[in-house]
Scaffold this motif. Sequence first.
Motif, short mmCIF file in Angstrom:
data_model
loop_
_atom_site.label_atom_id
_atom_site.label_comp_id
_atom_site.label_asym_id
_atom_site.label_seq_id
_atom_site.Cartn_x
_atom_site.Cartn_y
_atom_site.Cartn_z
N ASP A 137 -4.23 4.05 -14.70
CA ASP A 137 -3.69 5.42 -14.64
C ASP A 137 -3.17 5.81 -13.26
OD1 ASP A 137 -4.58 5.55 -17.20
OD2 ASP A 137 -6.30 6.85 -16.77
N TRP A 138 -3.36 4.95 -12.27
CA TRP A 138 -3.03 5.34 -10.90
C TRP A 138 -2.07 4.36 -10.26
CZ3 TRP A 138 -4.68 9.81 -8.51
CH2 TRP A 138 -5.63 10.56 -9.22
N LYS A 139 -1.20 4.90 -9.39
CA LYS A 139 -0.33 4.01 -8.63
C LYS A 139 -0.23 4.47 -7.17
CE LYS A 139 4.19 6.02 -9.33
NZ LYS A 139 5.35 6.15 -10.13
N LEU A 140 -0.03 3.49 -6.30
CA LEU A 140 0.10 3.76 -4.87
C LEU A 140 1.49 4.33 -4.61
CD1 LEU A 140 -1.02 3.46 -1.97
CD2 LEU A 140 -0.09 1.15 -1.95
N LEU A 141 1.54 5.54 -4.02
CA LEU A 141 2.82 6.19 -3.75
C LEU A 141 3.26 5.96 -2.31
CD1 LEU A 141 4.94 8.19 -4.98
CD2 LEU A 141 3.62 10.01 -3.87
N GLU A 142 2.32 6.08 -1.38
CA GLU A 142 2.66 5.96 0.05
C GLU A 142 1.54 5.26 0.79
OE1 GLU A 142 4.48 10.48 0.11
OE2 GLU A 142 2.94 9.94 1.59
N GLU A 143 1.93 4.53 1.83
CA GLU A 143 0.92 3.94 2.71
C GLU A 143 1.41 4.07 4.15
OE1 GLU A 143 -1.93 0.20 2.47
OE2 GLU A 143 0.14 -0.41 2.80
N SER A 144 0.51 4.48 5.03
CA SER A 144 0.88 4.63 6.45
C SER A 144 1.06 3.25 7.08
CB SER A 144 -0.21 5.39 7.19
OG SER A 144 -1.36 4.56 7.32
N GLU A 145 1.54 3.26 8.29
CA GLU A 145 1.49 2.06 9.13
C GLU A 145 0.03 1.69 9.33
OE1 GLU A 145 4.61 1.53 11.93
OE2 GLU A 145 5.08 1.51 9.76
N GLU A 146 -0.18 0.49 9.77
CA GLU A 146 -1.56 0.09 10.09
C GLU A 146 -2.11 0.96 11.23
OE1 GLU A 146 -2.56 -4.24 10.68
OE2 GLU A 146 -3.01 -3.47 12.68
N GLN A 147 -3.32 1.47 11.05
CA GLN A 147 -4.01 2.25 12.08
C GLN A 147 -5.15 1.38 12.62
OE1 GLN A 147 -3.02 5.84 12.22
NE2 GLN A 147 -1.43 4.94 10.93
N TYR A 149 -8.90 1.28 14.99
CA TYR A 149 -10.01 1.95 15.67
C TYR A 149 -10.92 0.84 16.16
CZ TYR A 149 -14.19 4.82 16.37
OH TYR A 149 -15.30 5.43 16.90
N PHE A 150 -10.92 0.60 17.46
CA PHE A 150 -11.54 -0.60 18.02
C PHE A 150 -11.02 -1.82 17.26
CE2 PHE A 150 -14.35 2.85 19.36
CZ PHE A 150 -14.34 2.63 20.72
N ASN A 151 -11.90 -2.62 16.66
CA ASN A 151 -11.37 -3.81 15.96
C ASN A 151 -11.12 -3.58 14.46
OD1 ASN A 151 -14.04 -3.51 15.51
ND2 ASN A 151 -14.54 -5.69 15.59
N LEU A 152 -11.21 -2.30 14.04
CA LEU A 152 -11.00 -2.01 12.61
C LEU A 152 -9.53 -1.72 12.33
CD1 LEU A 152 -13.67 0.58 11.43
CD2 LEU A 152 -13.44 -1.79 10.68
N GLU A 153 -9.07 -2.17 11.18
CA GLU A 153 -7.73 -1.81 10.73
C GLU A 153 -7.86 -0.97 9.48
OE1 GLU A 153 -6.34 -5.77 10.33
OE2 GLU A 153 -6.36 -6.00 12.51
N TYR A 154 -7.09 0.11 9.41
CA TYR A 154 -7.18 0.96 8.23
C TYR A 154 -5.83 1.62 7.96
CZ TYR A 154 -7.67 4.89 11.51
OH TYR A 154 -7.46 5.80 12.51
N TYR A 155 -5.69 2.20 6.78
CA TYR A 155 -4.41 2.75 6.32
C TYR A 155 -4.67 4.08 5.61
CZ TYR A 155 -3.11 -2.13 6.92
OH TYR A 155 -2.90 -3.38 7.44
N PHE A 156 -3.79 5.03 5.79
CA PHE A 156 -3.84 6.26 5.00
C PHE A 156 -2.95 6.04 3.78
CE2 PHE A 156 -4.54 8.07 9.36
CZ PHE A 156 -5.86 8.43 9.15
N ARG A 157 -3.54 6.15 2.61
CA ARG A 157 -2.78 5.91 1.38
C ARG A 157 -2.77 7.17 0.52
NH1 ARG A 157 -5.06 0.19 -1.04
NH2 ARG A 157 -4.10 -1.22 0.48
N LYS A 158 -1.70 7.30 -0.25
CA LYS A 158 -1.65 8.39 -1.23
C LYS A 158 -1.37 7.76 -2.59
CE LYS A 158 0.72 12.77 -2.10
NZ LYS A 158 1.73 13.70 -1.58
N TYR A 159 -2.26 8.01 -3.53
CA TYR A 159 -2.09 7.53 -4.90
C TYR A 159 -1.79 8.73 -5.80
CZ TYR A 159 -4.45 3.12 -3.64
OH TYR A 159 -4.79 1.92 -3.06
N ILE A 160 -1.00 8.48 -6.82
CA ILE A 160 -0.78 9.55 -7.82
C ILE A 160 -1.03 8.99 -9.21
CG2 ILE A 160 0.83 10.96 -6.47
CD1 ILE A 160 3.06 9.61 -8.17
N ARG A 161 -1.29 9.89 -10.12
CA ARG A 161 -1.48 9.51 -11.51
C ARG A 161 -0.16 8.94 -12.03
NH1 ARG A 161 -5.37 10.10 -15.04
NH2 ARG A 161 -6.82 11.06 -13.58
N ALA A 162 -0.20 7.77 -12.61
CA ALA A 162 1.04 7.08 -13.05
C ALA A 162 1.64 7.78 -14.28
CB ALA A 162 0.73 5.65 -13.38
#
Length: 162
Positions: A137-147, A149-162
């Motif tokens: 029921d869900w799909k990825l709409l947007e993803e930020s550039e890689e962020q 924090y020290f040695n961690l990599e993370y992304y801000f994502r936005k999902y919407i109902r498909a």
Amino acid sequence: MKLIAAVDKRWNIGYKGDLLVRIPADMKNFREITKNSVVVMGRKTLESFPGGQPLIGRVNLVLTRDENYRPKGAVIAHSKEEALKILESYTDKEAFIIGGEQIYRMFLPLCDTAYITYIDYEYEADTAFPNLDEHPDWKLLEESEEQTYFNLEYYFRKYIRA
Ligand SMILES: NC(=O)c1ccc[n+]([C@@H]2O[C@H](COP(=O)([O-])OP(=O)(O)OC[C@H]3O[C@@H](n4cnc5c(N)ncnc54)[C@H](OP(=O)(O)O)[C@@H]3O)[C@@H](O)[C@H]2O)c1
């Protein structure tokens, strides 16, 4: 209704009543997205906040089955139905489901947008979020550039109902 969560690589969200990791830029993102809204949470999530205090600048709607639980500065609901009824009286505000696992699972079917901070790391954990990448029921709409924090990599994502 929208939700916001931070998940690790296995879509885990918490361990021993706390977050898996605190990333200051993610906290800031959370504050920006949820400001002036009604934030809906379970009793355990409220108790995970510093001093068990509700979040300022937002209406804190807390679910508990305990009829005697009256934390200061929070609005209490004793069932999903009661929570939805209360939300109806805040028509001028957005509602955000902010966790934890029990509350995400309960309200996910009513949400149309999910703000997910995806942290590319596997933590020891005891609570999880449904994997939206595998959810029909869900799909990825947007993803930020890689962020980072020290040695961690993370992304801000936005999902919407498909
Ligand atoms: N990574 C993230 O984005 C994120 C966000 C939030 C939380 N978390 C983590 O998630 C963990 C907590 O999750 P959790 O699933 O254990 O707890 P939770 O969802 O925060 O709270 C569960 C509590 O909500 C109440 N509740 C549940 N269903 C209810 C219903 N139908 N009617 C009324 N009350 C109801 C009950 O309170 P009573 O026991 O008082 O009856 C239950 O014990 C913590 O580790 C926290 O740090 C992570």
